[in-house]
Every structure is written in structure tokens, then in C-alpha cells.
Design a protein around this motif. Structure first.
Motif, PDB file in Angstrom:
ATOM      1  N   PRO A 219      10.257   0.709   1.806  1.00  9.16           N
ATOM      2  CA  PRO A 219       9.525   1.003   0.566  1.00  9.16           C
ATOM      3  C   PRO A 219       8.017   0.826   0.738  1.00  9.16           C
ATOM      4  N   ASP A 220       7.280   1.461  -0.164  1.00 12.80           N
ATOM      5  CA  ASP A 220       5.822   1.330  -0.162  1.00 12.80           C
ATOM      6  C   ASP A 220       5.423  -0.009  -0.780  1.00 12.80           C
ATOM      7  N   PRO A 221       4.622  -0.818  -0.056  1.00 15.49           N
ATOM      8  CA  PRO A 221       4.154  -2.085  -0.637  1.00 15.49           C
ATOM      9  C   PRO A 221       2.928  -1.843  -1.519  1.00 15.49           C
ATOM     10  N   TRP A 222       2.536  -2.860  -2.249  1.00 14.27           N
ATOM     11  CA  TRP A 222       1.286  -2.803  -2.997  1.00 14.27           C
ATOM     12  C   TRP A 222       0.634  -4.173  -2.997  1.00 14.27           C
ATOM     13  N   PHE A 223      -0.686  -4.175  -3.210  1.00 13.44           N
ATOM     14  CA  PHE A 223      -1.466  -5.393  -3.026  1.00 13.44           C
ATOM     15  C   PHE A 223      -2.439  -5.571  -4.185  1.00 13.44           C
ATOM     16  N   LEU A 224      -2.840  -6.825  -4.401  1.00 18.64           N
ATOM     17  CA  LEU A 224      -3.909  -7.153  -5.338  1.00 18.64           C
ATOM     18  C   LEU A 224      -4.977  -7.941  -4.589  1.00 18.64           C
TER      19      LEU A 224
END
Length: 672
Positions: A609-614
């Protein structure tokens, strides 16, 4: 007495230096290479007749040709110019200047092992004598009764600066033996115009009308190329040698004066003198040259004359004009054709090379295409070219490279912190905690000391680079892409390299100084895998809010950027940060306008899956730091005459590094 032209050798005289220690391994010295003082010299008339005279150097900006020094003239060991091992440094480009009747320059000493003993003697003050080698292009000679002749050098050119054990004997430079071998040494002679007090007064600007030194080959050139310029053909009616010499000098002076009057340059005059044109033929050639120069004006597109004629102050304007024409040809939509560049429009690379050589007084008539390209890029006999063309090509390549570097998108600059590092030694970045708690101080009580905890991350700059060569074949084939599109691709590659290094930290999740990966449960910056929604964002904000400083106190850090790969994660991010007009409370977007979305293709995983970041605001807390070498932010280019290729080589060098400094300003969610 009319002016006469003589061939004179390289001359030397004593100078002085002041030691300046640079930072780190940077070894530089300040040199006063002339004060213009009058010195006694001698010349030989015949083998045994020695005549003494006084020489004075006129030290004004109009009398000294500074181009060679400011282009990086060599700093030699005792004026030895016949081997590369004799070079112990170089004048820093642009550092030579004239102030208050003195010449100043800054010299960078080499770090080469074979020059270390000489450099050490200079740095510890054992060697303190410096001598400057120069050529004189024109003397004004006067003589007062009962005194020696005074030869005032009103047009002269410093060629090199040398460290010497003792200042050279002023009279030994004309006839002498090679100090290294004991063999007789062949001098390189340069035409010099001599005017005496009773000669007709030259025009005010005549100090720049002598034959340029590029007409005289170096000492190692074949014997047939070292012959002095052929004299102008004298009138056949007077067979007297004195009359022939007088007529030749008179004709040469007339040709020089005419070319100066019409701003045709010293090179054009020198070419006619060398070819032995009569005065009438020279006048006809001058008229033809003027008609050729005026032709564009008749068509309504008059170029700026200063770009194509003259020397000295117009050198930079000439190079810029030709560079602008090439940049316009490469990309007409981005680079406008200026008025001064208009005269070069439509010319091929080989035609531009011929123009640059002719302007320097280098004869190109009769040269084949390959010979012309060799002369423009390398010079004859493998020597450095004296034309402007290599500098022009390097300027165009550098500008296209920098333009591509500056316009290539780099998304990390918004959320990462930029730094500057002064050298290549490892640097330590302290991860500072918050201040200690303030304690109540009772009446008459004492204040107590507190401590600020810290952690440390260490990294160092890394150098990246490639070399692109511009060959003679490039000029002959008129291949403009060789030094526009290829350097442009290098510039874009340098910008992409920065992005690769920064975002690889997200994908590789390296260990921090505490031994744990950047994103780890112990760092409290890993979220429960899921899509971007109110639930997962609320969890992320809760984790940010619970972050503790190194001393254990809660810190106030909130996310500002949401970073995603393109695709479904990017759509989710934009939907959750866009303001809406809901029909009910349930439709309110709770995170509207709180986060700035950043989309980066390098975050697309190879599988899964595609990760996401802050990321938090880098001005509030360190996240990832990217650094450049001080004074060289971005790509830096250097140019040299080719050794591996027959042409010039352009080296693109990039000093860059990136390192995660503090995990508390970053958050990762693996996605689903």
C-alpha cells in the motif's frame, strides 16, 4: 625620431608578499606585484656593447593589461615556465587590482605533494622574495642631458608571479643561461612599440594598439613558427637599409594609428603588418572592414559596436553578447535575443569560433575546419587557446545547467530544513530538548540550576559530479545540443539527486543516534495503518501532542504538511484538508486548511500500500536537514582545456548531504 618596433623578451622585477592564512587547508598569500618604481636596466647593442637605462612602470588601469592575472595566472617557482611541476599556485581569478599606484593580487598555493617543500618555505616565511614576469608592449622614451634614457612602460602586461630565492638581476634576462640545465635559453619575443620624445605624439588610446602576444608562439613551438613578423614591404626605389627600416616603421605606425582611429582593434592591425601589406593596401583593407561592419546598419539591425571590437573593458560584454545569441538559439522562448547579441544571430559554431579568433588577432585565413576548431578550443601546439571561445562555451553550458537545476521541482524544500556546512568534516547536530521546569523560589530562597537534555546526530557532506567534453567535432558538426541540452540534463539530474537523497530517508527508515529507526513505536511517531481520514488524522495529532522533550516534558509541536505519493493517498489528503459547505454537523471537514498537501512520486512503494507522512514546521522543530557547502549552493562548474578529449571539459560538481535530525517532528502511516 619616428616610432620603431622591436622584439623584446619577458622581463622580471622584484615584488613583495604578505602571508595570509586561510581557514582549514586554504593557503593563500597576498602579493604586491608592482609598485611602479624606477629601476636601472641594461640592454645589449651588439655582443659587447652594453647600454644602461632606467625603466619605469606606469601603474594605472589604462596602462596595465590585467586580463591574464584575473584569468588565473600561474604562481611559479623562480620563473620556470617549462614544466608543470614548477607551478606552485595560481592567482585567484578576479583578485588582481590596481590601487594607489600599486598592483595587488591574492594567490592560492597548491596542495600537490611535489610542491609541498616550496609551499612550506613560503608559509613559514623562509621564502619572502617575489618577482613578477611581464611583457611590455609600448615604451615612451625620453632622455635628459647628462642622464640615462628613461623608458616608461605605458602599455605592459603581467604574465606570471614567481617565488624566488633572490630577485633576478635586471640585466640578465636578455642573454643568460638556463639556471636548471646551464644551457642557453631561447626567449619568447614580443613586438614592442618604442616612441621617443621627438617622435610624433600618438593618439591617447594608442597604448592598446600593439601587436597582441598571441602572434608570438611559445618557446617550445617548432623553429619555423618562431620567426619574427615579416616587415612591411618598403618602397623599392630606396635600397638603403636605414631607409627601408624607417619606411617600415613609419608604415607600421600609420597602420596602427588608422586602426585605432576606427576602433578596428590591435589584432586587425597586427595581421596586416605581419602579412607585409603596403600602406595603400592596408588603407584599402581598412575601408573594406569598415564597410563590412556598417552593413548591418543599412539593413536596419545595427549591433552594439563595442561587443565586436576592442579589448579590455569590452571583453565581458563581448562574451555575454555571444553567449546570449547561443542561448537564444537553444531556447528562443526562454532566452530573448538582445540588441548586442543580434550581430551573432544565424552564425554557426564554427563561424562564431572564427569571429572570436579574428578579434584576438589570430589569423584564421587558410585554416581547415579541423584546424580552426583546434585553434579555438585548444590552441596551437597543444597550448591553451587565447581566444574567448572556450569561455563563451563554458558560460553557455553553465547557464543552461543552472537554469535546469533551478527549475527542476524539489518538493522537500517546504518541510525540510536547509543548512550550510563550511567543510567536509563530520558535523554534529544537537537535538535540543525543552527548557527545565521553573521552580517556585520562596522569600529569601535561592535559585537552583536546571539542565537541558540533548541528543546528537552526525553526518557529513558528500561530493557528486560528472564531466562533459566539448570536442572539435562538436564545432564542425554545429552540434549546439552538446553544450546546452547535455548540461541542462546534468542540472536537472543534480536537483533530482537531492530529492532522491532526502526521500530515501522516508523509504529506508534509517536508525537514529539512540539505535532505533526514525519511525518506530518507541519514538511514538507510527500510526495505525489506514487511509487518510478523520480517525487516522486524529490519531496522528494525538501522537504529536504527546511527544516529550529529552528531559521528559511535553512539547508543543503540531503537523503542518501532509506528504503523499500521487494516487489514492493524494486524493484522500486533498479531500480532508479542503474546506466544504456541509448540510449538517456530520459533514464538517474538521481538518480543513490545517495541513498543506505535498505530492511526491518518490514515495510510491515497490510493492504494498501507499504510505503517507506528516511533518511539522521546520522552524519549530528539526525534521530532516539538507546541507550545501558554504558558498556553493547548488551545482558548481569548472572548465579546463581537454586532456582526455580534444576540446574543453566542463565538470559539474555538487556537494550535498541530507540527514534526519529529530523524529518528533515526523509521522508515518503505512496505509492500507
Amino acid at each position: 625620431m619616428p616610432p620603431e618596433t622591436r622584439n623584446l623578451p619577458l622581463i622580471t622585477r622584484e615584488a613583495s608578499l604578505r602571508l595570509v592564512r586561510g581557514e582549514g587547508d586554504d593557503m593563500t598569500i597576498d602579493v604586491i606585484w608592482t609598485t611602479g618604481a624606477t629601476v636601472q636596466r641594461r640592454r645589449y647593442e651588439g655582443w659587447d656593447d652594453v647600454v644602461e637605462y632606467d625603466e619605469e612602470l606606469v601603474v594605472t588601469p589604462g596602462a596595465v593589461r590585467m586580463d591574464r592575472l584575473n584569468a588565473g595566472a600561474p604562481f611559479l617557482d623562480s620563473h620556470r615556465s617549462w614544466g608543470l611541476e614548477s607551478v606552485v599556485g595560481a592567482v585567484l581569478p578576479g583578485s588582481a587590482r590596481i590601487e594607489g599606484g600599486q598592483g595587488f593580487a591574492r594567490v592560492r598555493l597548491t596542495s600537490a605533494p611535489d610542491a609541498a617543500p616550496i609551499v612550506q618555505r613560503i608559509m613559514d616565511g623562509t621564502v619572502s622574495a617575489v618577482s613578477v614576469g611581464y611583457r611590455v608592449h609600448r615604451y615612451d622614451i625620453t632622455k635628459a642631458q647628462g642622464q640615462r634614457e628613461l623608458w616608461r612602460a605605458v602599455d605592459w602586461e603581467p604574465m606570471e608571479i614567481s617565488a624566488v630565492a633572490m630577485p633576478a638581476d635586471p640585466g640578465a634576462h636578455i642573454r643568460g643561461a638556463d639556471a636548471a640545465t646551464g644551457a642557453a635559453r631561447t626567449e619568447t619575443l614580443t613586438p614592442c612599440l618604442l616612441t621617443r620624445a621627438d617622435a610624433p605624439a600618438p593618439s591617447p588610446n594608442q597604448t592598446r594598439t600593439t601587436m597582441p602576444d598571441t602572434q608570438i608562439p611559445e618557446p617550445d613551438a617548432p623553429a619555423e613558427t618562431r620567426a619574427a613578423p615579416a616587415p612591411i614591404t618598403p618602397p623599392a626605389a630606396d635600397p638603403s637599409p636605414d631607409a627601408i627600416r624607417t619606411e617600415a616603421n613609419r608604415s607600421a605606425a600609420e597602420v596602427l594609428a588608422l586602426c585605432e582611429r576606427h576602433a578596428l582593434g590591435a589584432g586587425f592591425a597586427a595581421d596586416m603588418i605581419r602579412r607585409g601589406l603596403s600602406l595603400d593596401a592596408a588603407r584599402a583593407a581598412i575601408l573594406d572592414k569598415l564597410a563590412e561592419a556598417d552593413a548591418p546598419a543599412a539593413r536596419g539591425s545595427e549591433p552594439v559596436a563595442a561587443t565586436a571590437r576592442g579589448t579590455g573593458a569590452t571583453e565581458a560584454a563581448y562574451r555575454d553578447a555571444m553567449s546570449e545569441a547561443l542561448l537564444h538559439r537553444h531556447n528562443p522562448g526562454r532566452a530573448q535575443l538582445t540588441d548586442r547579441a543580434r550581430e551573432f544571430r544565424g552564425l554557426t559554431l564554427l563561424e562564431l569560433a572564427r569571429h572570436a579568433l579574428d578579434r584576438r588577432g589570430i589569423a584564421t585565413r587558410g585554416l581547415s575546419k579541423m584546424e580552426l576548431a583546434t585553434e579555438a578550443l585548444i590552441g596551437r601546439s597543444g597550448l591553451h587557446s587565447t581566444s574567448d571561445f572556450p569561455l563563451i562555451l563554458a558560460n553557455v553550458a553553465n547557464k543552461t545547467l543552472r537554469a535546469a537545476y533551478d527549475t527542476t521541482p524539489r518538493t522537500f524544500t517546504a518541510w525540510a530544513r536547509q543548512a550550510v556546512i563550511t567543510d567536509f568534516k563530520p558535523v554534529a547536530r544537537n537535538q535540543l530538548g525543552g527548557a527545565p521546569d521553573l521552580l517556585r523560589v520562596p522569600e529569601s530562597g535561592e535559585f537552583t540550576y536546571g539542565t537541558i537534555g540533548e541528543s546528537r546526530e552526525v553526518y557529513a557532506l558528500v561530493t557528486y559530479g560528472r564531466i562533459v567534453g566539448i570536442t572539435r567535432q562538436t564545432l564542425i558538426n554545429d552540434d549546439l545540443d552538446a553544450f546546452t541540452r547535455i548540461p541542462s540534463a546534468f542540472g536537472a539530474a543534480a536537483a533530482d539527486l537531492e530529492s532522491d537523497l532526502v526521500y530515501s530517508i522516508f523509504s529506508t527508515n534509517p536508525n537514529m543516534a539512540d539505535g532505533n529507526p526514525l519511525f518506530h513505536a518507541s519514538h511514538a511517531n507510527l500510526g495505525t495503518a489506514g487511509t487518510i481520514s478523520e480517525t487516522t488524522l486524529a490519531e496522528a495529532y494525538r501522537l504529536f501532542g504527546n511527544q516529550r522533550g529529552l528531559e521528559g516534558r511535553q512539547i508543543s509541536v503540531l503537523p503542518r504538511y501532509i506528504i503523499t505519493p500521487p494516487g489514492v493517498r493524494s486524493v484522500e489528503a486533498r479531500k480532508n484538508v479542503t474546506a466544504t459547505t456541509p448540510n449538517a454537523v456530520a459533514g464538517v471537514n474538521a481538518f480543513a486548511n490545517r495541513l498543506e498537501p505535498i505530492e511526491e512520486a518518490r514515495l510510491i512503494p515497490a510493492a504494498g500500500p501507499d504510505p503517507w507522512f506528516l511533518a511539522a514546521d521546520p522552524s519549530r522543530i528539526d525534521t530532516i536537514e539538507f546541507a550545501y557547502l558554504e558558498g556553493q549552493q547548488g551545482v558548481y562548474t569548472e572548465t579546463r582545456s581537454g586532456f582526455e578529449v580534444d576540446g574543453i571539459e566542463i565538470k559539474a560538481r555538487h556537494d550535498f548531504a541530507a540527514k534526519a535530525i529529530d523524529w518528533r517532528g515526523l509521522f508515518r502511516n503505512a496505509g492500507v
